[in-house]
Design an enzyme around this catalytic site. Structure first.
Site, PDB file in Angstrom:
ATOM      1  NE  ARG A 236      -4.317  -1.253   0.118  1.00 10.61           N
ATOM      2  CZ  ARG A 236      -4.487  -2.343  -0.623  1.00 10.61           C
ATOM      3  NH1 ARG A 236      -3.537  -2.748  -1.439  1.00 10.61           N
ATOM      4  NH2 ARG A 236      -5.623  -3.017  -0.575  1.00 10.61           N
ATOM      5  CD  GLU A 265      -3.176   2.825  -5.479  1.00  9.53           C
ATOM      6  OE1 GLU A 265      -2.298   2.223  -4.900  1.00  9.53           O
ATOM      7  OE2 GLU A 265      -4.224   2.277  -5.894  1.00  9.53           O
ATOM      8  CG  HIS A 283      -3.341  -1.150  -6.884  1.00 12.93           C
ATOM      9  ND1 HIS A 283      -3.721  -0.456  -5.770  1.00 12.93           N
ATOM     10  CD2 HIS A 283      -3.330  -2.461  -6.500  1.00 12.93           C
ATOM     11  CE1 HIS A 283      -3.936  -1.287  -4.770  1.00 12.93           C
ATOM     12  NE2 HIS A 283      -3.707  -2.514  -5.200  1.00 12.93           N
TER      13      HIS A 283
HETATM   14  C1  GLV Z   1      -5.124  -5.374  -3.561  1.00 14.20           C
HETATM   15  O1  GLV Z   1      -4.364  -4.476  -3.485  1.00 14.20           O
HETATM   16  C2  GLV Z   1      -5.791  -5.952  -2.452  1.00 14.20           C
HETATM   17  O2  GLV Z   1      -5.596  -5.523  -1.296  1.00 14.20           O
HETATM   18  O3  GLV Z   1      -6.565  -6.881  -2.680  1.00 14.20           O
END
Ligand code: GLV
Length: 317
Positions: A236, A265, A283
């Site tokens: 993250r 993001e 991502h």
């Molecule tokens: C993706 O980033 C998730 O947390 O599933």
């Protein structure tokens, strides 16, 4: 039939399945709902199938209708939800662990490879057809024999460690607690973040975002790294202080970064864009058909199980 608000469009097979189990309020345009709109749309609903793009903070949760009993997050991470505020309102929060471990670890490895082997510069050169092979063109860092520091040896961290080991990397890790030797598979445990970072030629951030990990990678902790280290983040964006990391790139304290996740993001700090050595992805961690299908099915199962039994094995609050 329970009524579920689904905040983002899912793959067709998942939406078809949802329709057989619940009355659903789908988002066919895949519009990014504002908090206000999400609250409005959840009127008369029993649950919400949310995504990591939904900011379900305390204020939003407190304004949800009383009928909402579950927030089933279509992600393993749930940093987008104030789980304590949900608990106060007696709303269960669930996530989708395990099913995305392999896909996310693949991207974790891609980040390491892309950053170490200068893939961003290589792609740019190849596309512009302005490159000339030479003995020292785009020389990068070889992974064989390089120390990989894994911050957060959970499922994804372990899988990255396994693949990286097969590439000849030497694995170190920091976790809240030491793993048993069979789970460590030869990796070296560091009790402190400082201990881990000081031996990390490449750092792979794999821990969840939480109050304890926000900005854990900052101006002070980046100094623990050996000079010329590589920093990658598949977890993250909130874990990294971007200004500090960009400054470390500017000073060449950090050689390259490999990032899949960002604070705020989809807007990433423009400071990364001026660095050719930044290998950046939008991502993509869990973005394969198999994984996204399995994640949505698990998010659906979590709701189904919750309404049938009053709880779910993937409840996180
Ligand atoms: C993706 O980033 C998730 O947390 O599933």
């Amino acid at each position: 039939m329970k009524k579920i608000l689904v905040t983002r469009r899912l793959l067709k097979s998942n939406e078809d399945r949802l329709k057989t189990l619940f009355e659903v309020n789908l988002n066919s345009n895949d519009e990014l709902y504002s908090q206000k709109k999400l609250i409005e749309l959840s009127k008369n609903c029993d649950g919400i199938l949310s995504a990591l793009t939904d900011k379900l903070d305390k204020d939003t949760i407190n304004k949800l209708p009383k009928s909402i009993k579950i927030l089933s997050n279509f992600a393993v991470g749930f940093g987008n939800i104030d789980i304590e505020a949900a608990k106060q309102r007696d709303i269960a929060v669930t996530n989708t662990p395990e099913v995305l471990t392999d896909a996310t670890a693949e991207i974790g490895i891609l980040l390491i490879l892309g950053a170490c082997r200068r893939a961003a510069e290589g792609i740019e050169g190849a596309k512009a057809s302005n490159w000339k092979w030479s003995a020292d063109y785009l020389i990068g860092k070889q992974l064989t024999g390089t120390r990989l520091g894994i911050l957060g040896m959970g499922r994804i961290g372990k899988k990255i460690a396994k693949i990286a080991k097969s590439l000849g990397m030497i694995i170190h890790y920091h976790n809240r607690s030491k793993l048993s030797p069979d789970k460590e598979e030869g990796a070296t445990y560091h009790e402190t973040l400082k201990g881990l970072m000081s031996v990390s030629d490449v750092l792979s951030i794999c821990c969840p975002a939480s109050k304890e990990t926000v900005n854990l990678i900052n101006a002070e902790t980046l100094e623990y790294l050996p000079k010329g280290a590589v920093v990658t983040n598949v977890a993250r964006g909130d874990i990294v202080d971007d200004e500090a990391l960009i400054d470390a790139l500017d000073r060449r304290k950090v050689y390259a970064v490999g990032l899949d996740v960002y604070k705020g993001e989809p807007n990433l700090n423009p400071g990364y864009l001026k660095h050719k050595s930044a290998f950046i992805l939008p991502h993509l961690g869990s973005a394969t058909k198999e994984t996204r299908t399995a994640m949505a099915n698990l998010a659906i199962d979590n709701i189904d199980e919750f309404f049938k039994t009053g709880t779910s094995k993937n409840k996180v609050n």
